[in-house]
Design an enzyme around this catalytic site. Structure first.
Site, short mmCIF file in Angstrom:
data_model
loop_
_atom_site.label_atom_id
_atom_site.label_comp_id
_atom_site.label_asym_id
_atom_site.label_seq_id
_atom_site.Cartn_x
_atom_site.Cartn_y
_atom_site.Cartn_z
N ASP A 91 37.72 -6.95 33.97
CA ASP A 91 36.89 -6.56 35.18
C ASP A 91 35.31 -6.86 34.92
O ASP A 91 34.90 -6.25 33.48
CB ASP A 91 37.28 -5.35 35.55
CG ASP A 91 36.61 -5.15 36.81
OD1 ASP A 91 36.56 -5.83 37.76
OD2 ASP A 91 35.81 -4.06 36.85
N GLU A 133 38.58 -12.01 36.93
CA GLU A 133 38.17 -11.90 38.40
C GLU A 133 37.59 -13.57 38.58
O GLU A 133 36.82 -14.14 37.93
CB GLU A 133 37.31 -10.98 38.53
CG GLU A 133 37.44 -9.56 38.93
CD GLU A 133 36.34 -8.86 39.23
OE1 GLU A 133 36.14 -8.70 40.37
OE2 GLU A 133 35.86 -8.13 38.26
N ASP A 149 36.39 0.81 36.83
CA ASP A 149 36.48 -0.46 36.22
C ASP A 149 38.11 -0.89 35.56
O ASP A 149 38.75 -1.88 35.83
CB ASP A 149 35.34 -0.63 35.52
CG ASP A 149 34.08 -0.70 36.07
OD1 ASP A 149 34.28 -0.76 37.42
OD2 ASP A 149 32.87 -0.60 35.65
#
Ligand SMILES: [Zn+2]
Length: 400
Positions: free
Chosen positions: A183, A267, A348
């Site tokens: 992330d 991502e 996170d």
């Protein structure tokens, strides 16, 4: 596979002049080719092709003798660059990109390299032999593995480099079976699904701070003054340094990830879209996520690992344990407790765990009745999520 090796060159003063002259002549040729293309189009409505320009160049060489002081393939490569710039322009127009800027003329100092695409160069002990220029001192700090295809001479601020593009066969290796989700951190560079936080290196942050200060000082200097010129150079040098340090950090990190994991999920950030809204923009740009993904992807390809880009929607808002969605999630919330299952999440890490899940499309569809009859809690979680996703149009996730 193609790999680039970059080495520093140490030209003598005379050779530097030759290099500068070649670079600038290539720049002028580039500009005049652009102009020819524009003019022909305006006058006839037809476009000049690279082959047309090749013919013009051969004819011109008879009248402009100085062009014969440059290796012919180097000149041809300039025509390839012009063609490439046009192709990219037409592609942007086709994609209806609102910023489909026309290929630009290169002003002095804005043309950074010239290329020997096939021949005209060779490596002799301690030197790089360039046709029409000479034997330039070269520091070969690491060996080249593979077959050298092209040789580009590059100027960066006031230093010269050679970049060899090399074709090679990657060595097969055992691919690790572990998977990881990554992330983009808000405060840190990245967070892994195993809970590991990767901070931006301190030296990089210091250098960035110094750069900001120097740039501020530069903007206060009077235009056209000598002090401004000096400040501009200091800024350029520091900028280069920051960029090198960042690259170095990202190369090391991506190498380590590819070495440890066989399947990496990241991502799929639309960086441009994100950059437009609020303060996140700066941190994302600074972190250079896009560049990192480029490094990671090509290293993974080389090593036989997989990199999967995952839709980041809702990865922060969804509990990675039970699938509950925390609707009121804001950027300032760093830790939260899931109302569905009571798990305390680090924002996170939870997101990274969500990213590291197999695609939700692969999940089977269940009815509520089937779920209540399941024994295995893991099945239960997946089943619940598949229901959630049905209720929320295909994917159970909202921005976040
Ligand atoms: Zn939960």
């Amino acid at each position: 596979m193609i790999k680039t090796y970059k080495y520093r060159l140490y030209p003598t003063r005379k050779q530097t002049k030759e290099l500068e002259w070649t670079l600038d002549t290539c720049r002028i040729l580039y500009n005049s080719c652009l102009m020819d293309r524009n003019r022909t189009y305006e006058q006839t409505g037809k476009s000049l092709s690279r082959i047309d320009q090749q013919k013009i160049l051969t004819r011109d060489k008879k009248n402009t003798l100085y062009l014969t002081n440059i290796h012919s393939q180097v000149l041809q490569d300039v025509l390839f660059r012009v063609e490439k710039a046009y192709k990219a322009f037409f592609r942007r127009v086709k994609e209806r990109n609102s910023k489909a800027g026309y290929p630009r003329f290169k002003s002095f100092g804005r043309y950074g390299s010239f290329t020997y695409p096939q021949s005209g160069f060779s490596i002799v002990p301690g030197r790089l032999k360039l046709s029409k220029i000479g034997h330039i001192k070269l520091k070969l700090h690491r060996n080249i593995n593979g077959f050298v295809k092209t040789c580009a001479i590059k100027k960066e601020i006031d230093k010269w480099y050679v970049c060899f593009s090399v074709e090679y066969e990657p060595v097969p290796r055992q691919i690790p079976s572990k998977t990881v989700g990554i992330d983009v951190g808000i405060k840190s560079f990245a967070v892994l699904s195993n809970g590991m936080v990767i901070d931006n290196p301190k030296y990089l942050m210091w250098a960035e701070e110094r750069l900001v200060k120097k740039q501020r000082r530069l903007s206060n200097k009077k235009k056209g003054s000598n002090n401004r010129k000096k400040a501009k150079k200091t800024c350029a040098v520091l900028h280069k340094k920051v960029s090198n340090q960042r690259k170095d950090f990202q190369h090391k990190l991506s190498r380590e990830l590819v070495g440890n994991y066989g399947y990496i999920r990241v991502e799929d950030l639309q960086i441009k879209n994100m950059a437009r809204n609020h303060s996140l923009a700066k941190s994302i740009h600074d972190a250079g996520w896009g560049q990192f993904l480029t490094f990671l992807t090509y290293k993974a390809e080389e090593a036989g690992c997989h990199v999967e880009k995952v839709n980041p929607r809702n990865t922060s808002k969804m509990c990675s344990v039970c699938g509950y969605i925390y609707k009121d999630m804001t950027l300032s919330i760093r830790k939260w407790t899931c109302e569905g299952c009571g798990t305390i999440h680090d924002r996170d890490v939870n997101a990274a765990v969500n990213i590291n899940k197999p695609l939700r499309q692969e999940l089977p569809e269940f009815t509520l009745g089937e779920i209540s009859s399941m024994d295995d809690p893991i099945d239960n979680v997946y089943a619940l999520k598949s229901i959630l996703s049905l209720n929320q149009e295909a994917r159970p996730i909202i921005d976040g």
